[in-house]
Write a protein that holds these residues in place. Structure first.
Motif, PDB file in Angstrom:
ATOM      1  N   ALA A   1      -3.556 -13.780  -8.759  1.00  0.00           N
ATOM      2  CA  ALA A   1      -4.142 -14.856  -7.967  1.00  0.00           C
ATOM      3  C   ALA A   1      -4.626 -14.390  -6.595  1.00  0.00           C
ATOM      4  O   ALA A   1      -5.463 -15.036  -5.982  1.00  0.00           O
ATOM      5  CB  ALA A   1      -3.130 -15.989  -7.799  1.00  0.00           C
ATOM      6  N   ASP A   2      -4.119 -13.275  -6.125  1.00  0.00           N
ATOM      7  CA  ASP A   2      -4.451 -12.805  -4.784  1.00  0.00           C
ATOM      8  C   ASP A   2      -5.572 -11.762  -4.828  1.00  0.00           C
ATOM      9  O   ASP A   2      -5.481 -10.792  -5.586  1.00  0.00           O
ATOM     10  CB  ASP A   2      -3.195 -12.204  -4.136  1.00  0.00           C
ATOM     11  N   PRO A   3      -6.611 -11.919  -4.008  1.00  0.00           N
ATOM     12  CA  PRO A   3      -7.720 -10.955  -4.031  1.00  0.00           C
ATOM     13  C   PRO A   3      -7.317  -9.546  -3.613  1.00  0.00           C
ATOM     14  O   PRO A   3      -7.886  -8.571  -4.118  1.00  0.00           O
ATOM     15  CB  PRO A   3      -8.745 -11.549  -3.055  1.00  0.00           C
ATOM     16  N   THR A   4      -6.344  -9.414  -2.717  1.00  0.00           N
ATOM     17  CA  THR A   4      -5.884  -8.078  -2.325  1.00  0.00           C
ATOM     18  C   THR A   4      -5.256  -7.371  -3.513  1.00  0.00           C
ATOM     19  O   THR A   4      -5.523  -6.185  -3.758  1.00  0.00           O
ATOM     20  CB  THR A   4      -4.874  -8.173  -1.159  1.00  0.00           C
ATOM     21  N   ARG A   5      -4.446  -8.095  -4.280  1.00  0.00           N
ATOM     22  CA  ARG A   5      -3.797  -7.474  -5.446  1.00  0.00           C
ATOM     23  C   ARG A   5      -4.831  -7.132  -6.517  1.00  0.00           C
ATOM     24  O   ARG A   5      -4.730  -6.088  -7.173  1.00  0.00           O
ATOM     25  CB  ARG A   5      -2.698  -8.385  -5.977  1.00  0.00           C
ATOM     26  N   ARG A   6      -5.830  -7.997  -6.685  1.00  0.00           N
ATOM     27  CA  ARG A   6      -6.888  -7.672  -7.654  1.00  0.00           C
ATOM     28  C   ARG A   6      -7.660  -6.434  -7.222  1.00  0.00           C
ATOM     29  O   ARG A   6      -8.022  -5.593  -8.054  1.00  0.00           O
ATOM     30  CB  ARG A   6      -7.822  -8.873  -7.845  1.00  0.00           C
ATOM     31  N   ALA A   7      -7.897  -6.299  -5.921  1.00  0.00           N
ATOM     32  CA  ALA A   7      -8.595  -5.109  -5.407  1.00  0.00           C
ATOM     33  C   ALA A   7      -7.762  -3.851  -5.639  1.00  0.00           C
ATOM     34  O   ALA A   7      -8.302  -2.798  -6.003  1.00  0.00           O
ATOM     35  CB  ALA A   7      -8.904  -5.286  -3.919  1.00  0.00           C
ATOM     36  N   VAL A   8      -6.460  -3.954  -5.446  1.00  0.00           N
ATOM     37  CA  VAL A   8      -5.572  -2.815  -5.701  1.00  0.00           C
ATOM     38  C   VAL A   8      -5.650  -2.424  -7.171  1.00  0.00           C
ATOM     39  O   VAL A   8      -5.767  -1.234  -7.509  1.00  0.00           O
ATOM     40  CB  VAL A   8      -4.118  -3.138  -5.284  1.00  0.00           C
TER      41      VAL A   8
END
Length: 113
Positions: free
Chosen positions: A16-23
């Motif tokens: 759900a978090d864009p930072t985690r998706r980017a990682v």
């Protein structure tokens, strides 16, 4: 289906978090040390570590430590339960929409008579 809900909740929460998706997008290219993952985010290291912890709790990444360097790697098979659930939902809704389409077509045919 109930036995998969906690795993799905963890997966969806992690994604759900864009930072985690980017990682995860970065890790799709290969393993990387935490410092490399933190640099483009502009976040402090403890915040990045929390994001990585969420990803690891969901089973999406695995970490290893060699001396002072912690390296992260993606675990692609962790997405299988979510993919399975999404496929089941797609089939369910496609069947419902097909039945609705059949019903509407029947109504239209009856109206033309």
């Amino acid at each position: 289906m109930a036995k998969h809900e906690p795993d799905l909740s963890l997966l969806f929460h992690a994604l759900a978090d864009p930072t985690r998706r980017a990682v995860l997008a970065r890790l799709a290219r290969g393993p990387a040390p935490v410092t490399e993952l933190a640099n483009p985010t502009g976040l402090r290291l403890p915040t990045v570590m929390r994001h990585l912890s969420v990803l690891e709790e969901a089973g999406l990444i695995a970490t290893s430590k060699d001396g002072r360097v912690r390296t992260c790697a993606i675990v692609p098979e962790a997405l299988v339960p979510m993919r399975t659930w999404l496929d089941e939902q797609r089939a369910l809704w496609e069947a419902r929409l097909d039945r609705l389409d059949d019903y509407v077509m029947t109504l239209m045919e009856e109206r033309e008579k």
